[in-house]
Design a protein around this motif. Sequence first.
Motif, mmCIF file in Angstrom:
data_model
loop_
_atom_site.group_PDB
_atom_site.id
_atom_site.type_symbol
_atom_site.label_atom_id
_atom_site.label_comp_id
_atom_site.label_asym_id
_atom_site.label_seq_id
_atom_site.Cartn_x
_atom_site.Cartn_y
_atom_site.Cartn_z
ATOM 1 N N LEU A 284 0.735 -1.186 -0.074
ATOM 2 C CA LEU A 284 0.105 0.121 0.106
ATOM 3 C C LEU A 284 0.798 1.198 0.117
ATOM 4 O O LEU A 284 0.618 2.326 -0.616
ATOM 5 C CB LEU A 284 -0.845 0.036 1.257
ATOM 6 C CG LEU A 284 -2.055 -1.083 1.211
ATOM 7 C CD1 LEU A 284 -2.761 -1.342 2.757
ATOM 8 C CD2 LEU A 284 -3.132 -0.615 0.141
ATOM 9 N N ALA A 285 1.938 1.214 0.690
ATOM 10 C CA ALA A 285 2.931 2.267 0.783
ATOM 11 C C ALA A 285 3.372 2.935 -0.626
ATOM 12 O O ALA A 285 3.238 3.897 -1.025
ATOM 13 C CB ALA A 285 4.131 1.999 1.665
ATOM 14 N N VAL A 286 3.739 1.607 -1.621
ATOM 15 C CA VAL A 286 4.289 1.909 -2.906
ATOM 16 C C VAL A 286 2.975 2.260 -3.868
ATOM 17 O O VAL A 286 3.241 3.443 -4.380
ATOM 18 C CB VAL A 286 4.931 0.658 -3.312
ATOM 19 C CG1 VAL A 286 5.158 0.713 -4.717
ATOM 20 C CG2 VAL A 286 6.000 0.197 -2.523
ATOM 21 N N VAL A 287 2.045 1.439 -3.820
ATOM 22 C CA VAL A 287 1.079 1.659 -4.745
ATOM 23 C C VAL A 287 0.260 3.108 -4.625
ATOM 24 O O VAL A 287 -0.198 3.790 -5.335
ATOM 25 C CB VAL A 287 0.085 0.736 -4.950
ATOM 26 C CG1 VAL A 287 -0.749 0.812 -6.062
ATOM 27 C CG2 VAL A 287 0.764 -0.802 -5.313
ATOM 28 N N SER A 288 0.035 3.421 -3.263
ATOM 29 C CA SER A 288 -0.487 4.783 -2.910
ATOM 30 C C SER A 288 0.158 6.054 -3.495
ATOM 31 O O SER A 288 -0.219 7.006 -3.529
ATOM 32 C CB SER A 288 -0.850 4.714 -1.365
ATOM 33 O OG SER A 288 0.561 5.118 -0.753
ATOM 34 N N ASN A 289 1.793 5.761 -3.825
ATOM 35 C CA ASN A 289 2.223 6.816 -4.355
ATOM 36 C C ASN A 289 2.366 6.984 -5.881
ATOM 37 O O ASN A 289 3.061 7.655 -6.372
ATOM 38 C CB ASN A 289 3.856 6.689 -3.865
ATOM 39 C CG ASN A 289 4.084 7.380 -2.582
ATOM 40 O OD1 ASN A 289 4.197 8.327 -2.269
ATOM 41 N ND2 ASN A 289 4.081 6.370 -1.434
ATOM 42 N N LEU A 290 1.542 6.006 -6.550
ATOM 43 C CA LEU A 290 1.308 5.981 -7.804
ATOM 44 C C LEU A 290 0.029 6.633 -8.375
ATOM 45 O O LEU A 290 -0.596 6.328 -9.448
ATOM 46 C CB LEU A 290 1.502 4.573 -8.376
ATOM 47 C CG LEU A 290 2.485 3.835 -8.151
ATOM 48 C CD1 LEU A 290 2.364 2.470 -8.729
ATOM 49 C CD2 LEU A 290 3.880 4.407 -8.971
ATOM 50 N N ALA A 291 -0.424 7.580 -7.449
ATOM 51 C CA ALA A 291 -1.678 8.199 -7.562
ATOM 52 C C ALA A 291 -2.923 7.395 -8.017
ATOM 53 O O ALA A 291 -3.905 7.622 -8.600
ATOM 54 C CB ALA A 291 -1.530 9.076 -8.939
ATOM 55 N N VAL A 292 -2.897 6.215 -6.913
ATOM 56 C CA VAL A 292 -4.021 5.203 -7.062
ATOM 57 C C VAL A 292 -4.971 5.800 -5.848
ATOM 58 O O VAL A 292 -4.628 5.936 -4.810
ATOM 59 C CB VAL A 292 -3.514 3.895 -6.994
ATOM 60 C CG1 VAL A 292 -4.634 2.903 -6.754
ATOM 61 C CG2 VAL A 292 -2.827 3.509 -8.108
ATOM 62 N N ASP A 293 -6.156 5.937 -5.934
ATOM 63 C CA ASP A 293 -7.276 6.241 -5.277
ATOM 64 C C ASP A 293 -7.470 5.214 -4.113
ATOM 65 O O ASP A 293 -7.287 3.829 -4.442
ATOM 66 C CB ASP A 293 -8.782 6.530 -5.904
ATOM 67 C CG ASP A 293 -9.686 6.949 -4.994
ATOM 68 O OD1 ASP A 293 -9.752 8.292 -4.619
ATOM 69 O OD2 ASP A 293 -10.415 6.148 -4.512
ATOM 70 N N PHE A 294 -7.832 5.557 -2.672
ATOM 71 C CA PHE A 294 -7.575 4.626 -1.743
ATOM 72 C C PHE A 294 -9.024 3.728 -1.910
ATOM 73 O O PHE A 294 -8.924 2.617 -1.405
ATOM 74 C CB PHE A 294 -7.711 5.222 -0.563
ATOM 75 C CG PHE A 294 -6.249 5.577 0.045
ATOM 76 C CD1 PHE A 294 -5.814 4.489 1.092
ATOM 77 C CD2 PHE A 294 -5.638 6.600 -0.348
ATOM 78 C CE1 PHE A 294 -4.531 4.360 1.251
ATOM 79 C CE2 PHE A 294 -4.367 6.726 0.134
ATOM 80 C CZ PHE A 294 -3.709 5.893 1.010
ATOM 81 N N GLU A 295 -10.031 4.060 -2.403
ATOM 82 C CA GLU A 295 -11.174 3.358 -2.724
ATOM 83 C C GLU A 295 -11.089 2.299 -3.662
ATOM 84 O O GLU A 295 -11.222 0.934 -3.410
ATOM 85 C CB GLU A 295 -12.265 4.104 -2.977
ATOM 86 C CG GLU A 295 -12.958 5.000 -2.312
ATOM 87 C CD GLU A 295 -13.462 4.265 -0.973
ATOM 88 O OE1 GLU A 295 -14.215 3.298 -1.120
ATOM 89 O OE2 GLU A 295 -13.259 4.536 0.024
ATOM 90 N N ILE A 296 -9.852 2.376 -4.648
ATOM 91 C CA ILE A 296 -9.613 1.217 -5.399
ATOM 92 C C ILE A 296 -8.526 0.298 -4.631
ATOM 93 O O ILE A 296 -8.651 -1.052 -4.941
ATOM 94 C CB ILE A 296 -8.703 2.016 -6.836
ATOM 95 C CG1 ILE A 296 -9.799 2.805 -7.596
ATOM 96 C CG2 ILE A 296 -8.095 0.782 -7.602
ATOM 97 C CD1 ILE A 296 -8.971 3.442 -8.818
#
Length: 450
Positions: A284-296
């Motif tokens: 989550l730390a990595v992918v949340s930095n790829l501009a992916v919405d938290f609902e996704i």
Amino acid sequence: MKSLTTYKNFYFVGIGGIGMSALARYFNASGQNVLGYDKTVTKLTSTLISEGIAVVFEDNLTDTIKSLNKEETLVIYTPAIKKLSILDYFRDNDFRILKRAEVLGNITRDTNCIAIAGTHGKTTTSSLVAHLCKEAGLSFSCFLGGIAENFKSNFHFSGTEISVVEADEYDRSFLHLSPDWGVITSIDADHLDIYGDKETIEKGFRDFAALVPEDNQLFVRKGIAIGRGSKTYAVNEEADYYSDNITEIGDKTTFDFHPAKGDVTNFSWEIPGIHNVENATAALAVVSNLAVDFEILKRGIASFKGIKRRYTKNNFAGGKIYIDDYAHHPTELNAVIGSIKTFYPTKKLLVVFQPHLFSRTRDFADNFADSLDKADELLLLDIYPARELQENYEGISSEWLLEKIKLERKEISTLEDAFNKIKEKDFDVILTVGAGDIDTLSEKIIDWLK
């Protein structure tokens, strides 16, 4: 250096390995002629054959091998294979021969590469990163060290912008990568046949960390010192990214994820074990930095099905539980057994363990004994040799290891006799664990418990 795209044939020496087979699938999906050798028929090699890849299991110079043109053929090998007539033939006839890691580094060099390293946890973490990328609709490919249940494979292709790579420390393979993003999940002494001591393997991971260009794109488990700036992550303690409030009720595990910036998000999934929440925190730390919405991300976590043989849990009528896991290092055993004891403190645990490699058994014997003492009963199988020869490790055996284990209820078994012994045992939870061929017990145990 000649581009990989100019080759028509790709011959894999050791094609049945989990990392090798992912590369073989990549070239096969690209429409190339893929063929190879492995010494053992497995479910994975059978699947490769069903996908149109030619695999042989005898170390013979076949007419097919002799017909290959060296200018049109790239030979890819795993360093786990030391001596082979097929490999000698390719060397003697001046074929271009590359290690698996060199080829993987070449393929991913021009992508936005996310490389997950660590002596433990890297397969689950990299598979989860790949799954979240897919849920977010990102353009990516992944090369995994296990069979992801969501992909039913160790390889997936959805584009070329991002690559998700399991960065293997064996033989310093991960130093051939060019990571834009990096994760280090753990650093424990392992592969001492390569590194010699813990200090040297720690240097290997520091060298890997140095390949990541930006401090804020390197994520390291809190407490690991790598000699440069990074973001930290943790479970049940504060870090740049951390998770807490972990609960497990039935098949559901919930936890709160605290990002570096923004609101806390509650996640829920069906993957058990505190150690897996830690893996999720890194992903989550990595992918949340790829501009992916938290609902996704919430939907992605909820739909993640895990990895084959990574805390694979089966529940049965009457309350019995069967867990199968790939753990083959004392730290991994502690994590798996610790999670079982945490969530099922009153249940009687039978552990069936197959040690992997004579060298690892020798190097960590006391640690293995301490880990296995946490079971209520132990069935210890013969050591799985893999690439090693027993005559090079005089005195190292499962009988030798058993003497170090203080547990009262313990015994030795061959793999062939193990199932009949299991049926005679009294247990609430059974754990089969190891990286060899112990997984061949799974279907028998499941059918019996049903």
